[in-house]
Every structure is written in C-alpha cells, then in structure tokens.
Design a protein around this motif. Sequence first.
Motif, PDB file in Angstrom:
ATOM      1  N   ASP A   1       8.799  34.105  39.293  1.00  0.00           N
ATOM      2  CA  ASP A   1       9.643  35.030  38.462  1.00  0.00           C
ATOM      3  C   ASP A   1      10.911  34.338  37.707  1.00  0.00           C
ATOM      4  O   ASP A   1      11.649  34.978  37.398  1.00  0.00           O
ATOM      5  CB  ASP A   1      10.204  36.459  39.428  1.00  0.00           C
ATOM      6  CG  ASP A   1      11.075  35.964  40.585  1.00  0.00           C
ATOM      7  OD1 ASP A   1      11.112  34.881  40.788  1.00  0.00           O
ATOM      8  OD2 ASP A   1      11.468  36.916  41.147  1.00  0.00           O
ATOM      9  N   GLY A   2      10.834  32.949  37.877  1.00  0.00           N
ATOM     10  CA  GLY A   2      11.953  32.320  37.252  1.00  0.00           C
ATOM     11  C   GLY A   2      11.801  32.436  35.763  1.00  0.00           C
ATOM     12  O   GLY A   2      10.888  32.660  35.100  1.00  0.00           O
ATOM     13  N   ARG A   3      13.115  31.945  35.199  1.00  0.00           N
ATOM     14  CA  ARG A   3      13.004  32.046  33.762  1.00  0.00           C
ATOM     15  C   ARG A   3      14.259  31.199  33.234  1.00  0.00           C
ATOM     16  O   ARG A   3      15.309  30.938  33.906  1.00  0.00           O
ATOM     17  CB  ARG A   3      13.090  33.486  33.117  1.00  0.00           C
ATOM     18  CG  ARG A   3      14.169  34.196  33.473  1.00  0.00           C
ATOM     19  CD  ARG A   3      14.395  35.632  33.143  1.00  0.00           C
ATOM     20  NE  ARG A   3      15.486  35.998  33.322  1.00  0.00           N
ATOM     21  CZ  ARG A   3      16.060  37.294  32.791  1.00  0.00           C
ATOM     22  NH1 ARG A   3      15.338  37.990  31.826  1.00  0.00           N
ATOM     23  NH2 ARG A   3      17.211  37.758  33.194  1.00  0.00           N
ATOM     24  N   ILE A   4      14.309  30.976  31.910  1.00  0.00           N
ATOM     25  CA  ILE A   4      15.274  30.169  31.264  1.00  0.00           C
ATOM     26  C   ILE A   4      15.810  31.046  30.084  1.00  0.00           C
ATOM     27  O   ILE A   4      14.814  31.448  29.344  1.00  0.00           O
ATOM     28  CB  ILE A   4      14.729  28.925  30.590  1.00  0.00           C
ATOM     29  CG1 ILE A   4      14.314  28.004  31.802  1.00  0.00           C
ATOM     30  CG2 ILE A   4      15.957  28.123  29.884  1.00  0.00           C
ATOM     31  CD1 ILE A   4      13.645  26.785  31.228  1.00  0.00           C
ATOM     32  N   ILE A   5      17.036  31.462  30.167  1.00  0.00           N
ATOM     33  CA  ILE A   5      17.509  32.332  29.256  1.00  0.00           C
ATOM     34  C   ILE A   5      18.619  31.396  28.429  1.00  0.00           C
ATOM     35  O   ILE A   5      19.269  30.503  28.782  1.00  0.00           O
ATOM     36  CB  ILE A   5      18.228  33.720  29.696  1.00  0.00           C
ATOM     37  CG1 ILE A   5      19.512  33.392  30.622  1.00  0.00           C
ATOM     38  CG2 ILE A   5      17.251  34.365  30.391  1.00  0.00           C
ATOM     39  CD1 ILE A   5      20.090  34.592  30.787  1.00  0.00           C
ATOM     40  N   VAL A   6      18.686  31.970  27.289  1.00  0.00           N
ATOM     41  CA  VAL A   6      19.712  31.222  26.229  1.00  0.00           C
ATOM     42  C   VAL A   6      20.865  32.397  25.620  1.00  0.00           C
ATOM     43  O   VAL A   6      20.316  33.407  25.417  1.00  0.00           O
ATOM     44  CB  VAL A   6      18.919  30.731  24.871  1.00  0.00           C
ATOM     45  CG1 VAL A   6      19.726  29.916  24.139  1.00  0.00           C
ATOM     46  CG2 VAL A   6      17.777  30.104  25.235  1.00  0.00           C
ATOM     47  N   MET A   7      21.964  31.906  26.149  1.00  0.00           N
ATOM     48  CA  MET A   7      22.971  32.960  25.821  1.00  0.00           C
ATOM     49  C   MET A   7      23.893  32.536  24.889  1.00  0.00           C
ATOM     50  O   MET A   7      24.243  31.203  24.926  1.00  0.00           O
ATOM     51  CB  MET A   7      23.860  33.402  27.176  1.00  0.00           C
ATOM     52  CG  MET A   7      25.025  34.521  26.815  1.00  0.00           C
ATOM     53  SD  MET A   7      26.049  34.615  28.074  1.00  0.00           S
ATOM     54  CE  MET A   7      27.416  33.129  27.983  1.00  0.00           C
ATOM     55  N   SER A   8      24.488  33.204  23.636  1.00  0.00           N
ATOM     56  CA  SER A   8      25.170  32.754  22.641  1.00  0.00           C
ATOM     57  C   SER A   8      26.560  32.121  23.338  1.00  0.00           C
ATOM     58  O   SER A   8      26.923  33.024  24.218  1.00  0.00           O
ATOM     59  CB  SER A   8      25.227  33.314  21.459  1.00  0.00           C
ATOM     60  OG  SER A   8      25.811  34.607  21.867  1.00  0.00           O
ATOM     61  N   LYS A   9      27.321  31.541  22.845  1.00  0.00           N
ATOM     62  CA  LYS A   9      28.510  31.001  23.568  1.00  0.00           C
ATOM     63  C   LYS A   9      29.596  32.013  23.663  1.00  0.00           C
ATOM     64  O   LYS A   9      30.225  32.091  24.391  1.00  0.00           O
ATOM     65  CB  LYS A   9      29.245  29.989  22.813  1.00  0.00           C
ATOM     66  CG  LYS A   9      29.793  30.311  21.333  1.00  0.00           C
ATOM     67  CD  LYS A   9      30.200  29.193  20.563  1.00  0.00           C
ATOM     68  CE  LYS A   9      30.907  29.536  19.295  1.00  0.00           C
ATOM     69  NZ  LYS A   9      31.459  28.409  18.572  1.00  0.00           N
ATOM     70  N   ASP A  10      29.483  33.228  22.895  1.00  0.00           N
ATOM     71  CA  ASP A  10      30.168  34.681  23.088  1.00  0.00           C
ATOM     72  C   ASP A  10      29.626  35.509  23.821  1.00  0.00           C
ATOM     73  O   ASP A  10      30.181  36.758  23.998  1.00  0.00           O
ATOM     74  CB  ASP A  10      30.732  35.135  21.550  1.00  0.00           C
ATOM     75  CG  ASP A  10      29.697  35.402  20.710  1.00  0.00           C
ATOM     76  OD1 ASP A  10      28.317  35.295  21.234  1.00  0.00           O
ATOM     77  OD2 ASP A  10      29.736  35.877  19.706  1.00  0.00           O
ATOM     78  N   GLY A  11      28.431  35.090  24.182  1.00  0.00           N
ATOM     79  CA  GLY A  11      27.618  36.522  24.949  1.00  0.00           C
ATOM     80  C   GLY A  11      27.096  37.378  24.217  1.00  0.00           C
ATOM     81  O   GLY A  11      26.392  38.415  24.742  1.00  0.00           O
TER      82      GLY A  11
END
Lengths: 272, 552
Positions: free
Chosen positions: B282-292
């Motif tokens: 159930d793992g994952r890689i998420i990408v958050m913009s620098k300001d969230g």
Amino acid sequence: MAISLQFIACEKHDMMDNDVIVGQMAPQVYWEPASSTVKAGENVPFNVQYYTTSTEDIDHLEVWYNIVEDETKAVSSPWMSTFTYSVTSNKSLEKRISQKISEYAHHPNSWNDSVRAFMFKSTFPTSNTLASVTWTKPATFDNEKMIKYFGNSYMTQFKDSLFKLMKPKDFQKMYLGLNLLDNFKAYIDSVKNENTGGWDYVFPKDSQGNRTTPKVLVDIYSTIPFSDIIFNKTTNVYDVDYSRSYRINANMKAFDKKGVAGLGIVKEISLN
Amino acid sequence: MKIFNYLLTIFTALFLYSCVDNDPVIEELPNPDIAFNYSVIDAEYQIDYYVGANIEFVSTSVAAGECTWDFGDGTLATGETVTHKYKKAGTYTVKLTIADAGYQSKPILISDIKPIVSPNKTGLIEVISTSVGFNVELPNPEKLTEEYHWIFPEGTLDAAGKPIATFDGKDPGNVTFSNVGSQVVTLQVKLGGRQLEDGVIKVPVAYNLAVPTLYYAVKGGNIMALKLANNPPSGMKINPFDMGTKSGQHPLNILFNDTSLYVLDCGRQFTYVDDKDGNLGDGRIIVMSKDGAKVETMMTNTGAAFNDPYYGYIEGGQLYFSDRNTGLSTIGLKERNKTLNRTDYPYYVQNATLGYYGQGLSYGAMNACFGKINGVWYWCKTYNGNGIFRFTDADILKIAITGNGVLPTSGIALESMTPKSFVWDAKNSLVYFTLYDTGYEGLYRCTLAQLNEIGSNKEKLVPYRLKLANGKTVTPVTETGKGEGSTGEFIAICQLALDENDGCVYFGLRSGDAAVKSGLMRYNPASGFIEYVIEGVDVYGVAVNKTKSKLF
C-alpha cells in the motif's frame, strides 16, 4: 446437477450484472483532479476528456462524491512506571453517501481533434465544515473538548481501567509526582523474589492478611482529576491526541440524452 | 436391546441439548432492492449539511410498498419522498423500511455551523511588517445573536503595535505577527448563546529574508516546513509551517527537487510479513508542490508489501527508488498516477546483479538509504550483507547471478556495520552517515579517505562520532517493541539532509537514550555540535529546498 448448481450460484453472484449494464453504450470519461489534497472549502480544479461511440449525443456531466471520516484518538498516562498505559483507536467510516455535487453542461464546440474527445477544465466545491481537526498534547486541558471528542464516559472509564492495572510503584510515582502525599513508605513493602533474586514491591498486608490497595490510596485516587492522570510533568503537556479528517471519493459521470451514464475512475481527495 | 434403547435416549437428549445452543441467530439483512438518496434542497449551503438544513430523502427502490423513514434522531416519516431537518450535529443512520420487503440504512453527517475565517489580504504575509485583517463568514439563517471571541498566537500585535492575545467582537482590526511559521488564529463564536465549533485559520507568516526551507515528515501527522533562518532577530521565533499534507504511514525518505517535494511512503507494513498472495502493498510516492497547494500521486503499489517504495534518490530527471530488500528501480519525475509493476518499472540494479552477490551481499539484503558520490553509487544495507556497497553503472550485471561475480572496485565501506543513512557535503568533501550498531550508534562525519580507512573496524569510528554540547551522542531506539521494526529494519535515523548554504545536516531522532530527547536535530559545523531544532517531535524523512525564499 452441476449445471443447476451453477445456475443457482449465478443467481446470487452475477458478476456481469454487478459491474455493467448490459446492452447500454455509455459515454467514455477520463478525468483528473489537479490535486489529491485540498483545503476544505476550496474548489477542486480538474480536467476531463469524454466522448461517445453511441448514436446518442452527450447531454451533461456530473461530479459525485461521498465523504469518509478518519478519526484517531490516543490518551496515555505518563505516571506508570511498571507498564505503559495508552488507549488508542483509529476509525475510518463513510459519513455521507455518494451524491451529486455539481453539474456541467456539454458543449459540442469543446471537441479537441488531437485527443479525439470533448474536453474542458473546471472545478467542483468542497465544504468548509469538513476541515480537519487536531488536538494534540495541549499545554492547557479543555474539559469540554475532551467530552466533545471522546464522549461523556471516556474519562471515567479511562481512570477506572487504569486503576485496575496499577501496581504499588505506579501509585507511588503518581502520588508523589502530583504532590498528593509527602511520603509513600507506609503504603509499600518490598519482598524478595526468589525466582529473579530481585525485590518486588507490594502493598503492606491489611488486617485480613491481604495485600490489597490501601483504602487511603483508593480514596485519594477518586479525587484526582482526569487531567492530572494524563499530565506529563516532563514535557508540561497533557498526553491526549485527537484528530479528525475527511476525504472524498469523487467520480465524474457523463450522461447521454437517454440518461445513460459513463463513469470515470474514482479519485480519492484528502481535505485539510 | 435395553442397552441400545438407553444409549439411543442419551444420544438423542445430548443431540437436542446441543441443538439448543447452536440455534442460528436469524439476522435481518438489508434488502438490495431498497435504495435511497438524500440532498439538501435549500438554495444555499447545499454541500454543507448544516444543522437546520432542509434535507430531502427520496426512495429509489425497486421494491414496492409503503415507505417508512427512521431518521436516526428519534423521528419517523412515511412516503416515497420526505424532507427532514436535524436539530443537532452528528452522524445519524437513516433507515428506509418498505412494508413486506425489508430495509436499507445509510449514514448522514450533519455539521454544526462554524465561522469561516480568511485573511483579508492576498499575497505574502511577512513577519513584523505585513498588517492583515480577517474576513468572517457565519451562516445565520435564523438571525440569532452572535458573540465573537478571538484567540491570537504569541507575538501578535494589534494596529497600535501592542500585544494582543484575545479580542471580543467581530472585527479585531488589522494585526501583525512577530513570529514566522503557521500562526494559528482561532475564532470562537456563540450563536444564540450556543458555542459553535471553533473557526481556525493557520496564517502562513513568511520570514523577512530569503533563506532555504527544510521539510520534514512527522509520524502520524503532516509534512511540515521550517525556514532555515540562522540568527533571526532577538525575540523572533521561527515556527514550522503545517503544509496540510499527510506524511503517510512510513515516509522514510522525502526528496526535494526543483519546485516539488517527493514523499516515499513504504506503507503500513514496512517490516517482515509473509505476503503469500503478494497483495499487502500500500506504499506510494506523492508529489507535493513546494507551497503545499497541490498534491499528486506519482505511483502506488498494490502488489507485494516488499515492493513498496522505501528509499529514494533523484538525478537526471529520474527518481530512483528502492524496495525493501531486492533492488532499485526508476521512474521519470513527471510521471503521475502510475501503478508499480516490474514490466514498466524493472529493477535498475538488484542484489543479484552486482558482483558482491554471494560475496558479501546475500538474498534479501535489507535496503537503506542510497545515492551517488562522485559518480559512484553508495547503497546502504542493514541485514543479510551489511555495509555501504559501492559500485558504478558499469558494474551492474545484465543477468542476475548466484555468486562468483567480479567484485566492483569501489568496494564496501563500513562493512559488517548497519549504515542507515548518509549525505554528501560536496562543498566540504565530507560524508555524514548514521549507524545503529550497539555501542556505536550515532551520527558520524569524515572524508571519503577516512571512510575507506575505517573499513570494518568499529574502533576506528570513534574520532568521527558527533556529539551534543553536553557530550552525549545520538542513539536511536533499537529495542524491539519500543521503536518501530526489528533487527535490520529499525527506523533509526532514516534520512540526513544537508543545507548546502551553511553545511548543517538535519535529521529526525527517535531517541533510545533517556537522557537525550527525541526530535528534529541538526549537526551544526559552526558550533561543532549536534543541536535541537524542535524537541519532542517524531520525524521520518527530511529534505532541504536550497533555493532561498521568504516563504516557499
């Protein structure tokens, strides 16, 4: 026999009937929200592509979503020296069924030749009421919040359950730590443990010869406020954590003029 | 024959007795032919489901018959379409019963009215200098009396420049903040004498100079950001920003690149599990913009738990990610919404595609942090082949071997030890690494030549071990049952992050030493000591955005 059993099985578990509506050609939808996390109350931007291979024209599109609540609770008493006492719970429950949130008109001029589909960008709303709530290791205790987040009887149950597990050394640590007693010597004895060679701490024998919790200690315990039981003297905070957050499972439906709907893929979006 | 009759009687009695206990409990199950939906039919606040909203319930059942509704608050109604108002907030179970057909029930969440607070200024809100007021929206269809009570964080100043902690009234006027970070302003409202849920706003207050930003993943919490402001003005506190994005289950590594933070979460099950069906991932890689403001999913794993993304490294537009104990794979930084499979994301390197296999590396050698130093891969292993296994791309074999391969010339560093994480300070040509070997736990700093010199001799580590000002070293929890994981898989200090500007190295410590508190820490080369950045917080991965900014 085998055939009849198969028919019976099909009647109860007709996978085709569960997953598709046989004989209806529905519009195809591909959609992508811009973010999988949004602030509650803000609109969620998305882009959508859709088309149909049926002779029926597309009529409109709708965004539907349900609401799932994730709730975690943890309370512990830092006074215990013989064991760790922490009560935690994690729950995820659907709180509102999937329902139509917004509707978008179909514009025939939105056709894009390069993707061979109609496409547009828009947003759908979320509610401010679904903002996440956290109450983590507060420096001041709020009785109203405790009741609101944990329920009316929680504090009493916590105290009662803890009492049943406490050993003499735990009472000693708590009572001296809370300055409830100046001296604990009268309420604790040590006896040699023949198995380990060490010393065990026990309550003194009462007049019946039993090593039960002395009445003085029981009486004092009943006067200790719940907040003191969970107060961490080292960090000067109360060992209570509560968090509640919501997520939505959103989907896009494209309807043709006959009302036949094609569904996109469900997208989970966390609200904060 | 008599004996037979007696036995028959006894067996019959026993049989009947046992039947009494085993009578099946007849449970009335929901009828799938009964269905309904509901919606708010008021002109406003249709998605809010406030207390007092008019909610329409519509039966969409196939089954025919008289519809009886139980709204879960002690009230009932009949009819195919009915409306109802709830008087109190909470979750209710609505039950629709159709005569002679059965029932169906569904939940409904009714929300209390709460004030909605927002700043009246868009753009950067800078510490000390920016004056900001607040807009308040309060749904009040019944025109009840409104009482407002504001609570401001420490360091808030009113329009006259005087400290303001609380204010009674709807408009507190403009305020300024003396501290950086998420400044939590709370608005408590009584409506008609009834206390509502608090309205809370986290005002992101920027620093007044452009500095790098540290991101860190809090256990059970959110991704946080902290401005790396050295020597802020006296009295100014540099508090963290809550980015509003959940850290996930076990975000052992987070990586900053360009304008995005990549969070590698190895999911709920990061320790050993007998995943027979290969579906516990159930793992994952998420990408958050620098300001969230934006969070996207890069990849999810729904296959075997051991395939979840554990550790990562970014180079040349690719994110390299490791699984638990087999190898490293790659994914393009622009990829989104992908599902992990070994056809699209084959191993870039495996234990068995290095000459070390069978000669130091064994099957299932446990992965830890990895990356490149001067073009050479450094791959930390903490079980079934311990050490930092070094190799170049040219050393990677095309076909997996069982042993007797050619050993990479780069060699193994810290052989037989448990290196969990490292970071390379290129400007100063220093490598920082962490170990959790009993008696040698801690953070170390040395040159590459010194690293080679240490070899497998733990005694040679001593000169490079870094300490707090009080002489203590940092010892992560490795006691089974107290921390997370067991031998070879302890969380320990699972990532190091370098601020290239001043050479500080940041990390999260779950302390196993009662004399040293857990928290977000750093080694500061200027002081020569390990220092606390934030005490008492449990941290997984850490990353630095070296691009200087006032906010993000």
